[in-house]
Enzyme design. Structure first.
Site, mmCIF file in Angstrom:
data_model
loop_
_atom_site.group_PDB
_atom_site.id
_atom_site.type_symbol
_atom_site.label_atom_id
_atom_site.label_comp_id
_atom_site.label_asym_id
_atom_site.label_seq_id
_atom_site.Cartn_x
_atom_site.Cartn_y
_atom_site.Cartn_z
ATOM 1 N N ALA A 66 4.896 6.146 3.825
ATOM 2 C CA ALA A 66 4.861 7.254 4.780
ATOM 3 C C ALA A 66 6.163 8.024 4.617
ATOM 4 O O ALA A 66 7.162 7.469 4.149
ATOM 5 C CB ALA A 66 4.748 6.706 6.190
ATOM 6 N N GLY A 112 3.077 2.733 3.254
ATOM 7 C CA GLY A 112 1.791 3.433 3.381
ATOM 8 C C GLY A 112 1.068 3.586 2.051
ATOM 9 O O GLY A 112 -0.161 3.752 2.027
ATOM 10 N N GLU A 115 -0.692 0.393 1.598
ATOM 11 C CA GLU A 115 -1.786 0.414 2.581
ATOM 12 C C GLU A 115 -2.921 1.336 2.131
ATOM 13 O O GLU A 115 -4.096 1.029 2.326
ATOM 14 C CB GLU A 115 -1.241 0.866 3.944
ATOM 15 C CG GLU A 115 -0.299 -0.151 4.546
ATOM 16 C CD GLU A 115 0.380 0.354 5.807
ATOM 17 O OE1 GLU A 115 1.143 1.346 5.718
ATOM 18 O OE2 GLU A 115 0.141 -0.216 6.876
ATOM 19 N N GLU A 135 8.617 -2.150 5.207
ATOM 20 C CA GLU A 135 8.919 -1.526 6.519
ATOM 21 C C GLU A 135 10.019 -2.238 7.286
ATOM 22 O O GLU A 135 10.764 -1.598 8.028
ATOM 23 C CB GLU A 135 7.645 -1.456 7.378
ATOM 24 C CG GLU A 135 6.624 -0.418 6.930
ATOM 25 C CD GLU A 135 5.662 -0.914 5.851
ATOM 26 O OE1 GLU A 135 5.875 -2.023 5.311
ATOM 27 O OE2 GLU A 135 4.699 -0.191 5.554
#
Ligand code: COA
Length: 258
Positions: A66, A112, A115, A135
């Site tokens: 992200a 992300g 993911e 993270e």
């Protein structure tokens, strides 16, 4: 449909979606998430599209996570909204797509990005690919379904270790763990992915869609896990730890969690 952050290309029923921010290692900012949502809607609705590939532009990254530059302005509810909207608009929609969506992982697949790859029905990776959920380095946890899907794919013990240590693993280790199905050279990644999709396209599309739905049904009980993840992800945005972790990344220094 012209996108700012995606390149899309339809050929012989295969819709290739390339996340195109190579100077930012294809990080998922708000625009990428919105455009990915629209591109996946197109996979669902366009009868010419039989299946899709998601990959990253350039040679370095699939998606490096992200976009961390968007984090420091978020509070607890902003964090929850980010995770919830992302899960609903993109990640769950990819997983539940009745048409196959395969990740061709061409470099870093972190946070992300890992993911995103995991929300696809399966993954191929080239030998330069690196996977990880880093993270905790930022005082965060995965928020786009990573705590649930990594556990589903590699098992609880390994998933927890990877998420606690933020360790990056290479494509071969990812294959050993069941995170990727095939490892290719950089040059053959897309070709190999298309070959597998060409085989799938010779099968009954309705049955292929039902395979996806039936396999997904196995994991339905985990929906509370996803909701818990959204809540916990949001909570991270109320901590000093997250401000230090994200601040350190943006200032290009090592985080000091005390
Ligand atoms: N969000 C925003 N920008 C990111 C990013 C992310 N997740 N990942 C990389 N970038 C940016 C960098 O800030 C840099 O931008 P700049 O050129 O304007 O300074 C550019 O992409 C290139 O990255 P850089 O860090 O210089 O490349 P590198 O080869 O030294 O390191 C990584 C590559 C992947 C190890 C490193 O970029 C990294 O750790 N990224 C963050 C990974 C992460 O924590 N993801 C989870 C987010 S929740």
């Amino acid at each position: 449909m012209a996108f700012q952050t995606l390149l899309t290309f339809l050929e012989d029923g295969i819709f290739t979606i390339t996340i195109n921010r190579p100077d930012k290692l294809n990080a998922l900012n708000k625009t990428v998430i919105e455009e990915l949502s629209q591109a996946i809607d197109k996979v669902y609705s366009n009868v010419e599209i039989k299946c899709a590939i998601i990959t990253g532009a350039g040679t370095k990254a699939f998606v490096a996570g992200a976009d961390i530059t968007e984090f420091l302005t978020l509070d607890i509810s902003g964090g929850e909204t980010l995770a919830k909207k992302g899960q609903e608009m993109v990640f769950n929609k990819i997983e539940q797509s009745p048409k196959p969506i395969i990740a061709a992982v061409n470099g870093f697949a972190l946070g992300g990005g890992c993911e995103l790859a995991m929300s696809c029905h399966f993954r191929l990776a080239n030998e330069n690919a690196k996977f990880g959920q880093p993270e905790v380095n930022l005082g965060l946890i995965p928020g786009y379904g990573g705590t649930q899907r990594l556990t589903q794919l590699v098992g609880k013990g390994k998933a927890i270790e990877l998420m606690m240590t933020a360790q990056m693993i290479d494509a071969n280790e990812a294959k050993q763990l069941g995170l990727v199905n095939h490892v290719t050279t950089a040059e053959t990644l897309l070709e190999h992915t298309k070959e597998i999709l060409q085989v799938i396209m010779t099968k009954g599309p309705n049955a292929v869609g039902k395979v996806i739905a039936a396999v997904n049904a196995h994991y339905d009980h985990s929906q509370n896990g996803f909701a818990a993840e959204i809540k916990l992800f949001g909570d991270c945005f109320g901590t000093d730890e997250m401000k230090e972790g994200v601040g350190a990344f943006l200032e290009k220094r090592k985080a000091d969690f005390g």
